[in-house]
Design an enzyme around this catalytic site. Structure first.
Site, PDB file in Angstrom:
ATOM      1  N   GLY A 132     -35.905  13.118   8.711  1.00  0.00           N
ATOM      2  CA  GLY A 132     -36.857  13.969   7.996  1.00  0.00           C
ATOM      3  C   GLY A 132     -37.504  13.241   6.822  1.00  0.00           C
ATOM      4  O   GLY A 132     -38.438  12.021   7.046  1.00  0.00           O
ATOM      5  N   LYS A 203     -32.286   9.271  17.165  1.00  0.00           N
ATOM      6  CA  LYS A 203     -32.526   8.447  16.011  1.00  0.00           C
ATOM      7  C   LYS A 203     -31.810   7.414  15.762  1.00  0.00           C
ATOM      8  O   LYS A 203     -32.374   6.308  15.302  1.00  0.00           O
ATOM      9  CB  LYS A 203     -32.094   9.582  14.779  1.00  0.00           C
ATOM     10  CG  LYS A 203     -32.946  11.104  15.016  1.00  0.00           C
ATOM     11  CD  LYS A 203     -32.450  12.129  13.811  1.00  0.00           C
ATOM     12  CE  LYS A 203     -32.954  13.514  14.130  1.00  0.00           C
ATOM     13  NZ  LYS A 203     -32.414  14.292  13.410  1.00  0.00           N
TER      14      LYS A 203
END
Length: 438
Positions: A132, A203
């Protein structure tokens, strides 16, 4: 200077947040970029009540944005694999720079996307794809550029961290906390990507490529979820001085790269052990700088928008720079495309210490047989906890082992599960003392 014109595709949580940040902080962003960054067009199927796009061109056809000659940068925020891939490749073919928050897209298709972008001389930026609003991509790619990265480990899925944190703090079951996470919007109706580690593996694949200069290889990542962990496991870990976290870990070894996502016991005093709730954190060990920690909001409208807009700033600054002189997508000017000098190790080749929980009949000789099976596979025991029970009853046995090869541990677990005195399957959680195992 000439404004940079942006087309946003997808006006959901992150798309709406990105639009609002660009409008609200337009003057500050222009001062940083040296030119205005304006939203020229929005491609979205439905409106976002939190965004006022009055005066901005709107289309339901996202591919219209990719072909719009007025657009300099396409911001892909629709998510998913297939349509997002087609959209990004169409934008690149039309000479547009791309900013995306889509970790699945980059992890699975990033190699061909970057190749196409290099051929067209355009940029593809993806800071928001990992953790994020935490600027870990830029930190790895640029801030730690002087270092040989030894390992990195991260809590890179907020849903899993929320579940494990609540189970520990409140003594609740996995299913109970998952239901709350879904009610709060932290988990999807189908939570598989989050709780089984697929999202974290996307990720981790990206982080490993940037840290070690290897191609994106999501298909080689080992992935294990948290759904089998019980409140009792968390309590036992606490008694032993550990906290259970769902970690993504990549480490360079003499044989190759470890690339794995799984539940992990970490000593309570470690930094990562003290990251709670929906927060994300990534610890990176560099040979020059030592350990560094990147902590913050791993999701949400404006935290993720912060990373999207930061990428737009980079594009605005470098838009006139020859692509040969820009910061490489995956940090290294030359990527080992075949992975032959630093291959991804299969999980069976990796050594870890383990926490094992099994339920055995409380009768003489059972514990000795358990210890014998581990010994036959070359696995030594560090600690054993066995609760008292009436003879003949099932009793939980907790074992901590020293480091052992996964292949041998798998065989030992297979034999333990085959014992007539053991009920059900053995629960295994790896144990990491990250600072000591660099």
């Amino acid at each position: 200077m000439k404004p940079v014109k942006v087309g946003i595709c997808g006006l959901g949580t992150v798309g709406g947040g990105t639009f609002n940040v660009l409008v609200r902080n337009a003057d500050e962003i222009a001062r940083r970029a040296g030119r205005p960054i304006i939203v020229e067009q929005v491609g979205a199927r439905r409106d976002n009540p939190d965004c006022d796009i009055t005066g901005v061109s709107r289309t339901h056809d996202i591919f219209e944005v990719a072909r719009n000659p007025e657009i300099d940068v396409l911001v892909e925020l629709i998510g998913g694999y297939d349509v997002a891939y087609e959209l990004v490749m169409e934008a690149i073919a039309n000479g547009k720079h791309v900013v995306t928050a889509n970790k699945a897209l980059i992890a699975v298709h990033g190699n061909e996307i970057f190749r196409a972008a290099a051929e067209k001389g355009v940029m593809v930026a993806f800071e928001a794809a990992v953790a994020g609003g935490i600027p870990v991509i830029k930190s790895l790619r640029e801030g730690l550029g002087a270092n040989r990265i030894q390992w990195l480990a991260g809590i890179i899925n907020g849903t899993g961290n929320f579940i494990l944190s609540a189970m520990r703090d409140e003594g609740r079951s996995f299913d109970d906390v998952l239901a709350e996470a879904q009610a709060l919007g932290y988990a999807e109706a189908d939570p598989t990507f989050d709780v089984e580690g697929i999202d974290a593996a996307h990720k981790l694949t990206i982080l490993a490529s940037i840290a070690f200069g290897v191609p994106l290889q999501f298909d080689k990542a080992y992935t294990e979820g948290i759904s089998r962990i019980t409140a009792d496991d968390i309590e036992q870990a606490d008694n032993l001085g550990y906290i259970i976290k769902h970690l993504g870990i990549t480490r360079a070894t003499a044989k190759g790269l470890e690339l794995r996502v799984h539940p992990t016991l970490i000593p309570k005093e470690r930094l990562l052990a003290n990251v709670h709730g929906v927060k994300n954190a990534i610890e990176v060990m560099g040979d020059a700088v030592g350990p560094t920690l990147y902590y913050g909001a791993g999701a949400g409208a404006e935290p993720t928008a912060s990373a999207v807009v930061a990428d737009l700033l980079d594009v605005a600054r470098d838009i006139a720079t020859d692509h040969r002189y820009r910061v490489p997508y995956l940090a290294f000017a030359e990527i080992n495309q075949h992975g032959d000098t630093l291959p991804i190790l299969p999980m069976e080749e990796i050594e870890t210490a383990c926490y094992l929980r099994l339920h055995a009949v409380d009768r003489p000789g059972v514990l000795a047989r358990v210890a014998s099976i581990l010994s036959e596979q070359g696995i030594s025991i560090e600690a054993i906890i066995q609760k008292e029970a009436t003879e003949g009853e099932l009793v939980p046995i907790i074992l901590l082992t020293h480091r052992a090869r996964e292949l041998h541990m798998n065989e030992a677990i297979r034999q333990l599960e085959a014992l007539v005195d053991v009920a059900g399957s053995v629960v295994r959680i790896r144990v990491e003392d990250l600072d000591d195992n660099a």
